[in-house]
Design a protein around this motif. Sequence first.
Motif, PDB file in Angstrom:
ATOM      1  N   THR A  69      -3.511   0.541  -6.344  1.00 26.57           N
ATOM      2  CA  THR A  69      -2.842  -0.356  -5.481  1.00 26.57           C
ATOM      3  C   THR A  69      -2.584   0.363  -4.046  1.00 26.57           C
ATOM      4  O   THR A  69      -2.685   0.008  -2.947  1.00 26.57           O
ATOM      5  CB  THR A  69      -1.732  -0.896  -5.807  1.00 26.57           C
ATOM      6  N   LEU A  70      -2.205   1.789  -4.294  1.00 25.63           N
ATOM      7  CA  LEU A  70      -1.674   2.440  -2.786  1.00 25.63           C
ATOM      8  C   LEU A  70      -3.075   2.563  -2.095  1.00 25.63           C
ATOM      9  O   LEU A  70      -3.057   2.455  -0.894  1.00 25.63           O
ATOM     10  CB  LEU A  70      -1.014   3.956  -3.323  1.00 25.63           C
ATOM     11  N   ARG A  71      -4.139   2.985  -2.952  1.00 31.04           N
ATOM     12  CA  ARG A  71      -5.187   3.235  -2.016  1.00 31.04           C
ATOM     13  C   ARG A  71      -5.844   1.844  -1.278  1.00 31.04           C
ATOM     14  O   ARG A  71      -6.184   1.892  -0.267  1.00 31.04           O
ATOM     15  CB  ARG A  71      -6.407   3.953  -2.887  1.00 31.04           C
ATOM     16  N   ALA A  72      -5.474   0.899  -2.100  1.00 31.25           N
ATOM     17  CA  ALA A  72      -6.060  -0.201  -1.634  1.00 31.25           C
ATOM     18  C   ALA A  72      -5.378  -0.877  -0.383  1.00 31.25           C
ATOM     19  O   ALA A  72      -5.897  -1.605   0.440  1.00 31.25           O
ATOM     20  CB  ALA A  72      -6.002  -1.536  -2.847  1.00 31.25           C
ATOM     21  N   ARG A  73      -3.953  -0.401  -0.359  1.00 29.54           N
ATOM     22  CA  ARG A  73      -3.039  -0.963   0.721  1.00 29.54           C
ATOM     23  C   ARG A  73      -3.234   0.394   1.836  1.00 29.54           C
ATOM     24  O   ARG A  73      -2.206   0.140   2.568  1.00 29.54           O
ATOM     25  CB  ARG A  73      -1.720  -1.180   0.221  1.00 29.54           C
ATOM     26  N   ALA A  74      -4.202   1.112   2.016  1.00 31.05           N
ATOM     27  CA  ALA A  74      -4.309   2.017   2.864  1.00 31.05           C
ATOM     28  C   ALA A  74      -4.081   1.637   4.221  1.00 31.05           C
ATOM     29  O   ALA A  74      -4.736   0.713   4.542  1.00 31.05           O
ATOM     30  CB  ALA A  74      -5.665   3.032   2.686  1.00 31.05           C
TER      31      ALA A  74
END
Length: 339
Positions: A69-74
């Motif tokens: 999720t963290l990478r998806a909300r980059a």
Amino acid sequence: MLPALAPFPKGLTQAALDTLMPMHVALDAAGRVRATGPTIGRIVEAPFGAPFFDLFAIRRPEGIGDPATLRARAGERLFLRSRGAEGTFRGVAVADAEDGTLVNLSFGPGIIEAVRRYGLTEADFAATDLAIELLYVVEAKSMIMEELRTLNVRLRGAKNEAEQQARTDPLTGVRNRRAFDLALDEVLSGQGARPFGLMHVDLDFFKAVNDTLGHAAGDAVLRHVATVLTQETRTSDTVARIGGDEFMVLLPNVADRARLFEIAERVISQLSQPIDQSGKRCQVAASVGLWSSVGAQGPLLNTEILAQLDAALYAAKRQGRARACFAPDGYGSAWPSRP
């Protein structure tokens, strides 16, 4: 057993990242710490291989609790809280070429407190970080404000000292006529709930001291009178030299005629004692006019009260000097020298 950690992205060394982003945290694909910048490493204990979400909680945006999720909300602005250190952080995350994530952090508005808390210096920030300029501005403002506070304290002290000097008789150190008038006006403005008494002290035979022994002896006598009056009254009373060899004493909440007369007799007794001035014997006496607010009728005016007090003083002198008399009828007291 933990899987092998991915190597650091090729093309950008750790030293380069440390210089550009001293507050960065580099994560592998599993969200484990692969490297940290030197500044964030001082503040947050982030050992190699520790899960990022064991170290930080992302408060906003909501719902970011795992590496994917963290990478998806980059690219989105992050608001984080360290689980092991005080304070909050702002940050942004970007994906790297090895399926990992690079999170760059900053202190945001809490930078000033962070600098104080962790003892940070210019070396802890990137050379291009405007935080340094902000710290300089804040430090300069703090210095200026401290200088202004110090200046204000000095100015208030100088003002108070000037006001004290303006209300003090320079020879005797007691109050002067201006200070006495202000004190009398103050007690008159609240006369309904605050009775008071007055003493007008005039020295007898003072001119003879000046003429025969000189002005230095006369000045010593006046200072002695001021000392006696101060010792025989309270700190809340106002003792003032109103000119020449005349003194006034204002006694708030002392209106009983017997008590006023007792104080006057003590003063007269003290001032009747010879005064030694450089081996010379100075002999004076004191006549005292008294006034009490007890029984006074109608609004009291400063000039009327002082006129009655003068009348009492001259009555004391006519009775033979070294005496005390009260103000005449009509102001709550009688002519005889004793109540």
